[in-house]
Design a protein around this motif. Structure first.
Motif, mmCIF file in Angstrom:
data_model
loop_
_atom_site.group_PDB
_atom_site.id
_atom_site.type_symbol
_atom_site.label_atom_id
_atom_site.label_comp_id
_atom_site.label_asym_id
_atom_site.label_seq_id
_atom_site.Cartn_x
_atom_site.Cartn_y
_atom_site.Cartn_z
ATOM 1 N N PHE A 37 -17.734 25.805 -17.487
ATOM 2 C CA PHE A 37 -18.189 24.730 -17.719
ATOM 3 C C PHE A 37 -18.927 24.192 -19.534
ATOM 4 O O PHE A 37 -19.398 24.654 -20.170
ATOM 5 C CB PHE A 37 -19.460 24.443 -17.057
ATOM 6 C CG PHE A 37 -19.552 24.962 -15.644
ATOM 7 C CD1 PHE A 37 -18.524 24.066 -15.019
ATOM 8 C CD2 PHE A 37 -20.146 25.505 -15.032
ATOM 9 C CE1 PHE A 37 -18.318 23.480 -13.663
ATOM 10 C CE2 PHE A 37 -19.556 25.397 -13.026
ATOM 11 C CZ PHE A 37 -18.217 24.890 -12.492
ATOM 12 N N ARG A 38 -19.075 23.262 -19.991
ATOM 13 C CA ARG A 38 -18.653 22.904 -20.996
ATOM 14 C C ARG A 38 -20.535 22.568 -21.265
ATOM 15 O O ARG A 38 -20.986 23.417 -21.878
ATOM 16 C CB ARG A 38 -18.511 21.865 -21.670
ATOM 17 C CG ARG A 38 -16.646 21.977 -22.250
ATOM 18 C CD ARG A 38 -16.419 20.714 -22.786
ATOM 19 N NE ARG A 38 -16.468 19.315 -22.258
ATOM 20 C CZ ARG A 38 -15.641 18.812 -21.163
ATOM 21 N NH1 ARG A 38 -14.910 19.710 -20.733
ATOM 22 N NH2 ARG A 38 -15.895 17.924 -20.541
ATOM 23 N N THR B 177 -22.478 18.216 -13.034
ATOM 24 C CA THR B 177 -22.636 17.575 -12.197
ATOM 25 C C THR B 177 -21.680 16.154 -12.573
ATOM 26 O O THR B 177 -21.587 16.002 -11.199
ATOM 27 C CB THR B 177 -23.942 16.582 -13.404
ATOM 28 O OG1 THR B 177 -25.101 17.741 -13.450
ATOM 29 C CG2 THR B 177 -24.464 15.228 -12.238
ATOM 30 N N ALA B 178 -20.922 15.682 -13.416
ATOM 31 C CA ALA B 178 -19.877 14.920 -13.497
ATOM 32 C C ALA B 178 -18.548 15.463 -12.685
ATOM 33 O O ALA B 178 -18.134 15.002 -12.000
ATOM 34 C CB ALA B 178 -19.267 15.126 -14.829
ATOM 35 N N TYR C 236 -19.524 15.999 -3.711
ATOM 36 C CA TYR C 236 -20.474 16.873 -4.474
ATOM 37 C C TYR C 236 -21.830 16.389 -4.945
ATOM 38 O O TYR C 236 -21.387 16.326 -6.812
ATOM 39 C CB TYR C 236 -20.346 18.226 -4.209
ATOM 40 C CG TYR C 236 -21.497 18.585 -4.390
ATOM 41 C CD1 TYR C 236 -21.536 19.775 -2.485
ATOM 42 C CD2 TYR C 236 -22.569 19.363 -4.800
ATOM 43 C CE1 TYR C 236 -22.941 20.502 -2.594
ATOM 44 C CE2 TYR C 236 -23.762 19.911 -4.347
ATOM 45 C CZ TYR C 236 -24.229 20.765 -3.109
ATOM 46 O OH TYR C 236 -25.020 21.728 -2.894
ATOM 47 N N LEU C 237 -22.338 15.503 -4.657
ATOM 48 C CA LEU C 237 -23.801 14.786 -5.301
ATOM 49 C C LEU C 237 -24.720 16.032 -6.001
ATOM 50 O O LEU C 237 -25.964 15.995 -5.184
ATOM 51 C CB LEU C 237 -24.209 13.684 -5.308
ATOM 52 C CG LEU C 237 -23.405 12.398 -4.704
ATOM 53 C CD1 LEU C 237 -24.176 11.209 -4.360
ATOM 54 C CD2 LEU C 237 -22.151 11.421 -6.119
ATOM 55 N N ALA C 238 -24.708 16.344 -7.744
ATOM 56 C CA ALA C 238 -25.910 17.333 -7.636
ATOM 57 C C ALA C 238 -27.238 16.910 -7.563
ATOM 58 O O ALA C 238 -27.163 15.815 -8.887
ATOM 59 C CB ALA C 238 -25.152 18.398 -8.405
ATOM 60 N N SER C 239 -28.519 17.471 -8.045
ATOM 61 C CA SER C 239 -29.825 17.394 -8.270
ATOM 62 C C SER C 239 -29.071 17.697 -9.982
ATOM 63 O O SER C 239 -28.919 19.295 -9.553
ATOM 64 C CB SER C 239 -30.526 17.321 -7.288
ATOM 65 O OG SER C 239 -30.666 18.947 -7.136
ATOM 66 N N PRO C 240 -30.229 17.441 -10.860
ATOM 67 C CA PRO C 240 -30.773 18.634 -11.988
ATOM 68 C C PRO C 240 -30.319 20.025 -11.521
ATOM 69 O O PRO C 240 -30.203 20.661 -12.639
ATOM 70 C CB PRO C 240 -31.841 17.649 -12.621
ATOM 71 C CG PRO C 240 -31.729 16.095 -11.691
ATOM 72 C CD PRO C 240 -30.999 16.286 -10.526
ATOM 73 N N ALA C 241 -31.833 20.010 -10.852
ATOM 74 C CA ALA C 241 -32.146 21.885 -10.761
ATOM 75 C C ALA C 241 -30.614 22.244 -10.378
ATOM 76 O O ALA C 241 -30.459 23.102 -10.962
ATOM 77 C CB ALA C 241 -33.464 21.200 -9.779
#
Length: 285
Positions: free
Chosen positions: A2-3, A9-10, A17-22
């Motif tokens: 991942f960059r 998240t994107a 899968y909608l990921a929270s910031p954590a």
């Protein structure tokens, strides 16, 4: 892999899968630091799905070790194909034991289980060790050995060392305490039930045909159920199932009749159904 955290998240969102910031931050760090990720939380909040989503977005092969009471080294690491070995011994009656032994303890007769399969080969892999808290303490010791050096010794064949480390996700429902030694090896992430806004987004993504107002009502009612002292609080997966149920029933609002008729979709114990029917006040949510 991942960059950036935003990249995580994107790309997770692309799989649904909608990921929270954590969540996104911890996944990014686990990939960047090469550390196993220990994900803890109630059942049904997306721990297993997170590993599946990471495998999907990285084009990695998902290897899953499902833990349960009694799982042992032969189920987690490797075992020999005893039936095939017996056939080979029978077929080679005229051979010496040294000749036969060399043959039957070769790759052809080895049955790799998830831990060994995850460190063999050069392809990208996600190793999911699911419901670690259900396994015996002895399995933790085996796991510590594998995760420390990413190598496995098969006495008859030698040591197998990973040329490419898998992305490792361990999940736990916290039904028992995992050892501090295992926790030290991992990055820790606790996933709880999502907040109201995130759960609305999840339902909208998974059940796009459901009316927006009805979705909001549904999420509020589920939140009220989770606030009760229930034997098993509704999971996110059950929220989505309830949304699909309302769509199938053609319901346009969540009234008392609809709730009572469909509570079994989200509550799986009769005492919980009775408690919810008695205490749930739809006018207050």
């Amino acid at each position: 892999m991942f960059r950036s955290v935003d990249d995580v998240t994107a790309r997770l969102a692309e799989t649904g899968y909608l990921a929270s910031p954590a969540v996104a931050t911890t996944v990014f760090l686990a990939a960047r630091l090469g550390k196993p990720l220990l994900v803890e939380g109630p059942a049904g909040v997306g721990k297993t799905e997170l590993a599946k989503a990471v495998a999907a977005i990285t084009d990695a092969r998902l290897i899953r070790l499902q833990c349960y009471e009694g799982v042992d080294e032969s189920r987690a690491l490797y075992e020999w194909n005893h039936a095939k070995q017996l056939l080979r011994i029978t077929a080679g009656r005229d051979e010496t034991w040294d000749q036969t032994r060399t043959d039957i303890f070769s790759e052809e007769f080895l049955l790799p289980r998830p831990l060994l399969a995850a460190i063999r080969g050069d392809d990208a892999k996600v190793l999911l060790i699911d419901e670690m808290d259900k396994a015996d303490v002895e399995v933790e010791g085996l796991l510590l050995e594998v995760l420390s050096d990413f190598q496995v010794t098969v006495p008859e064949l030698g040591t197998v060392t990973a040329t490419r480390h898998p992305f490792v996700v361990l999940t736990s429902n916290a039904s028992r305490e995992l050892s501090e030694a295992l926790r030290r090896r991992c990055l820790f992430l606790h996933i709880d039930f999502p907040d109201e806004e995130l759960e609305r987004r999840i339902v909208a993504l998974k059940v796009p045909g459901l009316d927006e107002v009805l979705t909001a009502s549904l999420v509020r009612v589920v939140g009220a159920l989770r606030a009760m002292d229930l034997r098993k609080a509704p999971s996110v997966a059950e929220t989505v199932d309830w949304a699909r149920t309302l769509l199938a029933l053609g319901a346009d609002r969540l009234d008392e009749e609809v709730v009572r008729a469909s509570l079994g979709v989200v509550l799986k114990h009769q005492e919980d159904v009775r408690a919810a029917a008695a205490k749930l006040d739809l006018d207050a949510v």
